[in-house]
Structure formats: C-alpha cells, structure tokens
Design an enzyme around this catalytic site. Structure first.
Site, mmCIF file in Angstrom:
data_model
loop_
_atom_site.group_PDB
_atom_site.id
_atom_site.type_symbol
_atom_site.label_atom_id
_atom_site.label_comp_id
_atom_site.label_asym_id
_atom_site.label_seq_id
_atom_site.Cartn_x
_atom_site.Cartn_y
_atom_site.Cartn_z
ATOM 1 N N ALA A 1 27.069 -16.559 18.548
ATOM 2 C CA ALA A 1 26.431 -17.863 18.405
ATOM 3 C C ALA A 1 27.530 -18.917 18.322
ATOM 4 O O ALA A 1 28.703 -18.586 18.166
ATOM 5 C CB ALA A 1 25.602 -17.876 17.130
ATOM 6 N N GLU B 1 22.208 -9.536 20.218
ATOM 7 C CA GLU B 1 20.759 -9.715 20.045
ATOM 8 C C GLU B 1 20.107 -10.074 21.379
ATOM 9 O O GLU B 1 19.032 -9.578 21.722
ATOM 10 C CB GLU B 1 20.489 -10.795 18.991
ATOM 11 C CG GLU B 1 20.871 -10.315 17.591
ATOM 12 C CD GLU B 1 20.729 -11.398 16.535
ATOM 13 O OE1 GLU B 1 21.369 -12.463 16.698
ATOM 14 O OE2 GLU B 1 19.989 -11.183 15.570
ATOM 15 N N GLU C 1 27.987 -10.729 11.868
ATOM 16 C CA GLU C 1 27.557 -11.870 11.046
ATOM 17 C C GLU C 1 28.001 -11.777 9.592
ATOM 18 O O GLU C 1 28.297 -12.789 8.962
ATOM 19 C CB GLU C 1 26.025 -12.008 11.094
ATOM 20 C CG GLU C 1 25.464 -12.502 12.420
ATOM 21 C CD GLU C 1 25.247 -11.397 13.448
ATOM 22 O OE1 GLU C 1 25.742 -10.271 13.247
ATOM 23 O OE2 GLU C 1 24.583 -11.667 14.457
#
Ligand code: NAI
Length: 707
Positions: free
Chosen positions: A63, A109, A129
């Site tokens: 991300a 993901e 994460e």
C-alpha cells in the site's frame, strides 16, 4: 482509465498493467484503473481471461504508506480495496496474477483475489503490515488461510516476514513458477485456464482446518509473538483476525478484520512505527548536501587496529565485497584479531547464515598487515586503535603521509574530537568520524561525525557507504559523545542514582525492559564493560564541578574488579553462559555505601524509574537538537532505535516525548530539578516548545526547512 493502469489485448487474453513507479503502490488511481479495466473486459466477448501484472521491476510492493497517515488524520477514508477485490474475484473470466519482484501487503491481498497466481522464481510474497503496527486490512487475514492453510497464514500475518516463490508454491499461495518471460508465461497459463470455471478464493474453505487444531496453532503463535515481538500489539491482533476467520463466514471475518485493522491504525504503536519508517528515509536528507554531490568510489579500504571494533569493521567491509587491509601494531595482536574474525565467521556458518564458501570468500578479502605499506592505494581508511588522543593523532599523521590525495580518512572514536584528530593532518577536509556500534558486524547504526572542515563529498560518500554496508548512517555533529553516547550518559547516571536512592538493580532494569528497551541500563553497563566509563571518568575527574552529585556505585564495583560480563560479575553475577543473576553481595555493598554517604532510601514506582531515565535522555536530546548536533529529532530516534535497543514501537525517545506531550515532560523535568538539583535543569528548547504547545517533530520540520 487512469494513466497508472493500462489495458491491452493479446489474442483473447486481456493484460492489465499497473504502472505506478517505483513500486506500483496502490495509490489513489490504481484501484480505480483496475476496476475500469475489468468493466471493459466484462463487455468484450473476444476476451476469455485476464492477466494482471506490474510494470517495471515489481508487482504491487504494498500500500502507499503515506495513505495510512492520511487515514488517521481524517483526510482520506475511501472504501479501501475490499470492493475491488470482490469485483476481481466475481469476474466470470479467470484473472491470473503475474508476480515478479514483491507482492507485499496490499499487493498480496490483490494477488489473492485473483483466481490464479503465477510467479517468477525470484519473486517474494508477504504480509509485512505488523512491521508498521498494522494487520492486513483488505481481507489478507481471510484469504491467506484459504490458500495456504491456517498455520502458514498465522505465521505470515503475525511474523511479517517475506516468503520466497518456491515456498509460496509449496504452500499453495502461488500456482505455478514461470521460467523466463513472466508476461508470456502468464498469458500462456491464462489460455490454459480460460475455459475452466474460475474458482473464488473466498469460497475455498477446505484448508481452514478444524477448531481444535486451529486453537493449538494460534496459542503457540501467541507464545512466539510474546517472546519474539515483545510488547507489540499487531502480531497478536493479526492472529486474532486469522482465527476469527476460521470460525466465521468470509463476510463476517472481513468485518472483524476491518474493525481490528482500524484499531491498529489508530494505535500509538502503529503511528510510532510509521514515524520510524519515514524517519529512516529522512536521515539521508542533509540540507546543505544536495543529492548531486559527487560520491567518491570506495573500492578498497584499510582498517587500523584489529581489536573489538576494528575486527568487526573489517568484516562489515569484507561482507559488502570491499577488500580490506587490516593493520595491527604487532603480530600477537594481529593473530588475536584474525582468530576472532575466523571464529565469528565459523559461528555464522554453523548457524546457517551463509555457506562455508561464502565465509572463505569473505575471509580472503581481509589482508592482514603490520605496516602501512599497502595504504597508498586505499580509497578509505578507518582507524579503530585504542581510545587516546595522542595515539589517534600519531596514526592520522602517518595516514596523512602514506595515503593518496582524496582518500577518506575516518576515525571510529567514540568520545574524541574529530576536529582535533583532523588537525594532525594536512587535509582535514578528508577526515570524518564513522562511529560503529558494538558488535560492528551486527549493529545497524553508524553515526557519521561531521568535523568543522569535513568536505561535502566525504560526507556524501560515507552516507552512501553506510547503505553499501547495510547500515543506517546518521549524520551528527562533533560534540563529546556525539549524539548517542552524549545522551546515554545522563540516562545511565539516573539508573545509578535510582539504585543509590533505594530502587533494586532488578527493579530499575525491569522497569525499562517493561517499557520496551532491549536491555535495562544496568545490564547494558555489564555488557559493554563498566570499566570503560570508569576509566574515562577517572581521566576527566578534574572537570567535574564540585557540589554536583555524581553516581558512585559503578566506580566502586569497578574498584572491586567487577567490570561486568567480561569478569563474570558487575551489577549482576554471570554463569559461564553469560546469564545474569541477581547478586545479594552487590545489594549488601550498595546498602553499606549509601548509608555511609547518608543518602535517604525510599520506595520507587516503575513509572518514576522510567520517567527519570527516559526524561534524562530526552532533556539531553533537546540540547543536542537545539545546538544543531543532530539535524532533526527523528535522527535521534533512529540512533536510539538502531544503536541502543530503544523500542521501535515507541518511536524513539524524542517521538515518545512528543506523544507524552512536551508540557508534561517539561513539568516532570522541572519537578526533578526541584528534587535533585541543577543536573535536571530543563533544556531551553524543551521549555520553549512546552510553552508554545509544540513538538520536537514540528521544531525539526521548521529548522530543516529554513536551513
Ligand atoms: P580494542 O582495545 O579492542 O582494540 C584496539 C586495537 O588497536 C588493539 O588491538 C591494538 O593493538 C590496536 N592498535 C593500537 N595501536 C595501533 C597502531 N598504531 N596500529 C595498529 N593497531 C593499533 O579497542 P576497541 O574497543 O576496538 O576500540 C577501538 C576504537 O573504537 C576506540 O576509539 C573506541 O573508543 C571505539 N569504539 C569502541 C566501542 C566498543 O564498544 N568497544 C564502540 C564504538 C567505538
């Protein structure tokens, strides 16, 4: 379609390419682009299957970390990735994810929402994460166990470590390894599966295991996390999220994950870890040294002194592929130094870190020497002889005589002035401090000490060198102790004072390890050797200001021959495996010494212990910052996290103070000043910022911006 995503066709196969350099982060525009491409594909009858691939050197590496910060400050709270992932999965035409480089975090993901995954053998996947205090927030904790099984999913989501392609294939995350051209291989794979029904990952429940087994897996993972990721919340939360998924429907599991993800996102730990992530990237930004500053090539190096530090530094250089001449004063010392290096390499081989061949190759790069004969061609020399100004000056005078013009002349001194050392040469612009931490081949921190005359090229070269060596180089100014050790002095002073005022040795260390420090301040003293500070204090005793309280317990322990781990006893006593045990004898001695000194004894809470030690760090850090010896507060944080075992999830000492609130820190420091005298005088900058309601981080931004 946005310009971050392209759609092309290859004879019945659609190819969606994400082009968001450098790492194809899922920034705004990318999910929208993929979604639009899927709409077009759905309407095009000539298309039978889709390949999704990353342009450039990687799939989606994760991300956009900046987005997390925006989410917590309320600036961006879009729908997230979940709807897009469902849309991919619901596509009636199979979607093949083609992975090269890394598919981390949101990248994995995204990949898991496809019906198939193919990868180059060099690719890696992972859910890292937790390293930012977070958990996967786009169904990673729900889809991963469906592909890889619960045990693997728990391990990946809680540990955060990358998984190589072959392992990903074995565990079911990847369906095929592609040799050669990834896109061609993926398109061929897509043709093979084009007419098969596309299976949705979220409906693949066969690997979800049974309740009993899962409970076992999760409880042992919780135990591992408690040991290996002490004090961290995210790993435990990640386990909870995976476990919840094994008991609930996919939709319900996603809701639990979302709730837990948001809790993590707003936690202090995550904010701190994200601060650390960006701070580590900021250390390289030096206002007066632009990016274009020429960097001198370092193809050869010499190290003077093969003791504790010199030997380690020679290994670090050799490990990075730089040939090293290692010079000692005499043959026995050289033999000792080389024997230690050999032993260290043998240990690494034994532990499986690298092969015997690699160890040999590295060892071959280290050339022992007793003279300066080979120094004339060296690009870099690092001096690591005994800590004494006269000796250092002598060595640098010699280096000045033998080294070629332009060679970088560095000292590993931990306390001496780089300017004074440089003054013994005719080329102070080439002289710099490279302060490694012990053990040099293990510790990531490198303080790069800028002398008054050090040239910009030499600084830029050493900053670059730190990266080549796998270290975090932080530029600091030339003051006594530089940044790390200058702050460490008051910190350890307070730890001793606390013991002298009635806290037990174990209580002091425990309060700080409970806070998250890797080791308590007194145990750290034992590890480094209590005699080091003792010798320095004896040398500088004449500089001590009369009437200012000095700690004495450590000096007395040294007088008893208790130097710490190396003598089997210091604050603690040690067995032959260097395990620390409380020593009642020390407690007895201390009780006697403090009674003689008339120091009142009292009970102390863990909170007081932590405040006294940490605010001593912070107060000195504030002085350093104000005096300009550190460029920014976050540089100090990086120094403490990488060199002194400060917990990353607290963000470093200065960030920690900001989170407590500088007004509160200032008030506490002032209270300590009233109780304990002038050593606790609040740093002027702390007072100023507390009064203005500002933080160290804000001060740093203003400073760096105007520099
Ligand atoms: P050490 O005592 O283990 O090693 C020093 C070595 O230098 C000895 O082997 C000695 O024979 C050699 N030496 C002395 N004169 C020499 C000469 N003219 N030519 C070649 N070799 C010579 O000391 P250590 O701990 O390695 O410290 C070295 C430097 O690193 C000091 O400046 C120290 O302050 C600094 N330092 C030490 C740290 C530590 O934890 N030990 C941490 C960071 C810096």
């Amino acid at each position: 379609m946005t310009n971050l995503v392209q759609l092309t066709k290859d004879n019945g196969i659609a190819v969606i390419t994400i082009n968001n350099p450098p790492v194809n982060a899922l920034s705004p525009g990318v999910p929208e682009g993929i979604s639009e491409a899927l709409d077009q594909i759905a309407q095009d009858d000539t298309i039978k299957a889709t390949v999704l691939i990353g342009g450039g050197r990687t799939f989606v590496a994760g991300a956009d970390i900046k987005e997390f910060g925006k989410m917590t400050s309320g600036k961006s709270r879009g729908p997230g990735l979940l709807p897009l992932l469902l849309k991919i999965e619901d596509s009636s035409k199979p979607v093949v994810m083609a992975i090269h480089g890394t598919a981390f975090g949101g990248g994995l993901e995204l990949a898991m929402a496809g019906h198939y995954r193919v990868a180059l053998s060099s690719a890696q996947v992972g859910q890292p994460e937790v390293k930012l205090g977070l958990i996967p927030g786009a169904a990673g904790t729900q889809r991963l166990p469906r592909l890889a099984g619960v045990a693997k999913a728990v391990e990946m989501c809680a540990g955060g470590n990358p998984v190589k392609a072959d392992e990903a294939l074995k565990s079911g995350i990847v369906d095929r390894i592609i040799e050669g051209d990834l896109l061609a291989g993926a398109v061929a794979f897509a043709r093979e599966v084009a007419h098969k029904p596309a299976r949705k990952t979220r409906e693949r429940n066969e690997k979800l295991g049974n309740t009993e087994e899962n409970a076992q897996i999760c409880s042992s993972a919780r135990e591992t996390a408690a040991k290996k990721q002490r004090g961290l919340l995210a790993p435990v939360v990640a386990i909870d999220a995976v476990e919840a998924g094994t008991k609930l429907s996919f939709e319900e599991g996603c809701k639990v994950e979302q709730k837990l993800f948001i809790e993590c996102l707003f936690s202090e730990q995550s904010k701190s870890l994200i601060h650390v992530f960006f701070s580590e990237r900021d250390v390289g930004k030096i206002p007066d040294i632009p990016k274009e500053t020429p960097i001198l090539p370092i193809k050869s190096a010499a190290v003077v002194g093969a003791g504790t530090m010199g030997g380690g530094i020679a290994m670090v250089l050799a490990n990075a592929g730089i040939p090293v001449v290692l010079k000692e004063a005499d043959q026995p010392a050289l033999d000792r130094g080389l024997a230690t290096i050999r032993k260290n390499y043998a240990n690494s081989v034994q532990r499986g870190r690298f092969s015997q061949d690699v160890a040999e190759e590295r060892l071959q790069r280290i050339k022992p020497a007793l003279t300066y004969d080979d120094f004339s061609t060296m690009d870099l020399v690092i001096e690591a002889v005994f800590e004494g100004m006269a000796l250092k000056k002598e060595v640098f005078k010699e280096l000045d005589r033998v080294c070629k013009p332009g060679a970088v002349l560095a000292s590993n001194t931990s306390t001496l002035s780089i300017d004074e050392i440089a003054s013994s040469t005719s080329r102070p612009a080439s002289v710099i401090g490279t302060h490694f931490f012990s053990p040099a081949n293990v510790m990531r921190l490198l303080e790069i000490v800028r002398g008054r005359a050090t040239s910009k090229e030499v600084i830029a070269t050493c900053m670059q060198l730190s990266k080549t060596l796998g270290k975090v180089g932080v530029l600091v100014g030339n003051c006594r102790g530089f940044v790390g050790n200058r702050m460490f002095g008051p910190y350890r002073r307070e730890a001793q004072f606390l013991v002298e005022e009635g806290a037990s040795i174990e209580a002091v260390d425990r309060a700080l390890t409970d806070f998250g420090m890797a080791l308590g301040p007194l145990a750290t003293g034992d590890l480094a050797g209590l005699d080091v500070g003792w010798r320095i204090r004896k040398e500088y005793r004449h500089l001590e200001i009369p009437g200012i309280r000095q700690p004495f317990a450590e000096d007395r322990l040294c007088e008893l021959g208790r130097y710490g781990q190396k003598t089997g006893a210091g604050w603690y006593k040690y067995d032959d495996q260097r395990r620390a045990m409380p020593d009642p004898l020390v407690a007895e001695h201390i009780a006697k010494w403090v009674a003689e000194a008339g120091i009142a004894q009292r009970q102390m809470s863990a909170a007081e212990i932590v405040d006294r030690c940490l605010y001593a760090l912070v107060n000195e850090g504030a002085r350093i910052l104000e005096e300009g010896y550190a460029l920014r507060a976050s540089d100090i944080d990086i120094i403490y996290i990488n060199g002194y075992g400060f917990p990353a999830h607290r963000g470093g000492p200065m960030w920690y103070a900001d989170t407590v609130g500088l007004k509160q820190v200032y008030e506490r420091v002032s209270e300590f000043q009233r109780q304990h005298g002038e050593i606790w005088q609040p740093a002027p900058l702390l007072k100023l910022l507390a009064g203005q309601g500002k933080t160290f981080a804000e001060f740093s931004r203003d400073q760096v911006a105007t520099a």
